[in-house]
Design an enzyme around this catalytic site. Sequence first.
Site, PDB file in Angstrom:
ATOM      1  N   CYS A  89       0.781  -1.236   0.000  1.00 58.61           N
ATOM      2  CA  CYS A  89       0.000   0.000   0.000  1.00 58.61           C
ATOM      3  C   CYS A  89       0.815   1.289   0.000  1.00 58.61           C
ATOM      4  O   CYS A  89       0.668   2.132  -0.895  1.00 58.61           O
ATOM      5  CB  CYS A  89      -0.888  -0.055   1.229  1.00 58.61           C
ATOM      6  SG  CYS A  89      -1.549   1.490   1.725  1.00 58.61           S
ATOM      7  N   HIS A 120      -2.139   6.409   5.066  1.00 57.76           N
ATOM      8  CA  HIS A 120      -0.986   5.493   5.136  1.00 57.76           C
ATOM      9  C   HIS A 120       0.277   6.044   4.483  1.00 57.76           C
ATOM     10  O   HIS A 120       1.079   5.300   3.912  1.00 57.76           O
ATOM     11  CB  HIS A 120      -1.348   4.122   4.519  1.00 57.76           C
ATOM     12  CG  HIS A 120      -0.610   2.994   5.182  1.00 57.76           C
ATOM     13  ND1 HIS A 120      -0.658   1.692   4.745  1.00 57.76           N
ATOM     14  CD2 HIS A 120       0.222   3.003   6.254  1.00 57.76           C
ATOM     15  CE1 HIS A 120       0.105   0.938   5.508  1.00 57.76           C
ATOM     16  NE2 HIS A 120       0.662   1.707   6.440  1.00 57.76           N
TER      17      HIS A 120
HETATM   18  C1  NG6 Z   1       1.519  -6.308   7.151  1.00 54.49           C
HETATM   19  C2  NG6 Z   1       0.395  -6.823   8.010  1.00 54.49           C
HETATM   20  C3  NG6 Z   1      -0.853  -6.932   7.165  1.00 54.49           C
HETATM   21  C4  NG6 Z   1      -1.152  -5.610   6.483  1.00 54.49           C
HETATM   22  C5  NG6 Z   1       0.063  -5.137   5.715  1.00 54.49           C
HETATM   23  C6  NG6 Z   1      -0.102  -3.783   5.092  1.00 54.49           C
HETATM   24  C7  NG6 Z   1       1.084  -8.405   9.790  1.00 54.49           C
HETATM   25  C8  NG6 Z   1       1.401  -9.827  10.116  1.00 54.49           C
HETATM   26  N1  NG6 Z   1       0.730  -8.161   8.522  1.00 54.49           N
HETATM   27  O1  NG6 Z   1       2.661  -6.136   7.908  1.00 54.49           O
HETATM   28  O2  NG6 Z   1      -1.942  -7.331   7.954  1.00 54.49           O
HETATM   29  O3  NG6 Z   1      -1.512  -4.641   7.441  1.00 54.49           O
HETATM   30  O4  NG6 Z   1       1.180  -5.056   6.570  1.00 54.49           O
HETATM   31  O5  NG6 Z   1      -1.067  -3.822   4.112  1.00 54.49           O
HETATM   32  O6  NG6 Z   1       1.141  -7.534  10.645  1.00 54.49           O
HETATM   33  S1  NG6 Z   1      -1.132  -2.645   3.092  1.00 54.49           S
HETATM   34  O7  NG6 Z   1      -2.198  -2.979   2.161  1.00 54.49           O
HETATM   35  O8  NG6 Z   1      -1.450  -1.453   3.863  1.00 54.49           O
HETATM   36  O9  NG6 Z   1       0.162  -2.567   2.441  1.00 54.49           O
HETATM   37 CA    CA Z   2      -3.214  -2.485   0.160  1.00 51.66          CA
END
Ligand code: NG6
Ligand code: CA
Length: 508
Positions: free
Chosen positions: A78, A133
């Site tokens: 993300c 984010h």
């Molecule tokens: C990872 C998290 C996952 C998610 C991701 C970010 C753990 C084990 N996993 O580190 O759940 O939050 O980060 O997702 O904590 S994103 O779509 O925002 O990139």
């Molecule tokens: Ca994402």
Amino acid sequence: MIPMRRFTNHLSRVLLPLAAAAGLAATPKPNIVLIYTDDVGYGDVGCYGATRVKTPNIDKLAAGGLRFTNAHSPSATCTPSRYALLTGEYAWRRKGTGVLPGDAKLIIAPGRETIPSLLRRAGYATGCVGKWHLGLGEGHPDWNGEIKPGPLEIGFDYAFIMPATGDRVPCVFVENHRVAGLDPADPIQVSYGKQIGGEPTGREHPELLKVKPSHGHDNTIVNGISRIGFMSGGKSARWVDEDIADTLTRKAVTFIEQHRDRPFFLYFATHDIHVPRAPHARFAGSSGCGIRGDVIQQLDWCVGEIVATLDRLKLTDDTLLVFTSDNGPVVDDGYRDGAVENLNGHKPGGPLRGGKYSAFDAGTRVPFIVRPPGHVEPGVSDALISQVDFLASFAALTGQKLAEDAGPDSFNVLPGLLGESKTGRDHLVEHAGILSLIKGRWKYIEPGKGPKVLANVHIESRIAPEPQLYDLNEDVGEKRNVAAEHPEIVKELAGLLEKLRDHPRSRP
Ligand code: NG6
Ligand code: CA
């Protein structure tokens, strides 16, 4: 492939005389609504092949617009995707652009060109609703005071955001510079280090949880769900996960209503379908494909509300609407929410291999639908496009000139986005820790060190010590590494990737 014809001169006809009368530059300024979803995979919606999960609103959008089959998020997670989308610079060029904790500092320097700063200069009202984010303030912000710099300092006039992700503290919305609904008598504290405050954690009190974590996610419990990170206080400001989609959609609709009379840009970054998945009761159990299917259907409702608002306000013909996702799909992303057990034959990545975090194409090749302003011959486009291209393309759309140092990796692919051309960019870098390069039919994945399968999410990373080459025309599922058969192509693509890495910009 259905032949496409570019849209009529509807906008020019409507807007040019008005602009001329007002003494403004004679460039049409359609509204831009960018629906940026989270973790929605190539196979997750009906118009990309899903049959069990129902997405009538998204499908209708595709049926009346352009559906892209080879469009990509800049990264397989993300934060780097959002960084690249807003700045027009590949995130892998910058340290500190990986998945951020909820108390990280803002990683886009105020003053640098972004989509909202560019459009604001062009006279647009710019709004940001949903997942941020990208960090806030100088890091470890005081959640009880003014929180800045943030979206308002990089070009947005209005912001209503979730600071990081649904699974990271603080579990509150920030409206412009302040936590929304905060009671000063109950201040918020946040920590990503030591536990703070006396509130129960998932690790110590699993009996309090309505969904148990599978990996991590065992710190402070908010609304019966344990999160990443610790927080205390701010009780009146905490979101209710089941209401997030409704809250964000209402804010997005209000922004459109309030700015109906001038050009506006809305960046609507949904929480769905990221974990924790907590559909509203209207959608819980609705899909027959488990909770992940339910939140896809909830997302489809959100899209329907935006489309209906534009129709109701008679803005449809004057609005460029984009629907896409920040990275590919993941089924178990850290909570035991039944998503894996209840997939019921649904294939989140469709025909593609891998998923979120992966160098295989499902990591970044995502649903991507554009409904241009005016009237367009609906169709399917194979044009190669990256979300990093929005900056230069929106600059072209609104008649703005990009400064030399702005959007270093952003290509103007406007003709492709509008269906006037069948082609987009010539090559594209995918990022999943290691880099891959797509050029024409070929995809090269650079050699790297690391696990072949990401154990916690059961996704193939596609990191291997040897170079890999796939023929995407023949083998979109990347099953047969043909590097040994085409050493000259491996050499050419590896050379181009090195060049792109060594030069700080790739924009022509
Ligand atoms: C990872 C998290 C996952 C998610 C991701 C970010 C753990 C084990 N996993 O580190 O759940 O939050 O980060 O997702 O904590 S994103 O779509 O925002 O990139
Ligand atoms: Ca994402």
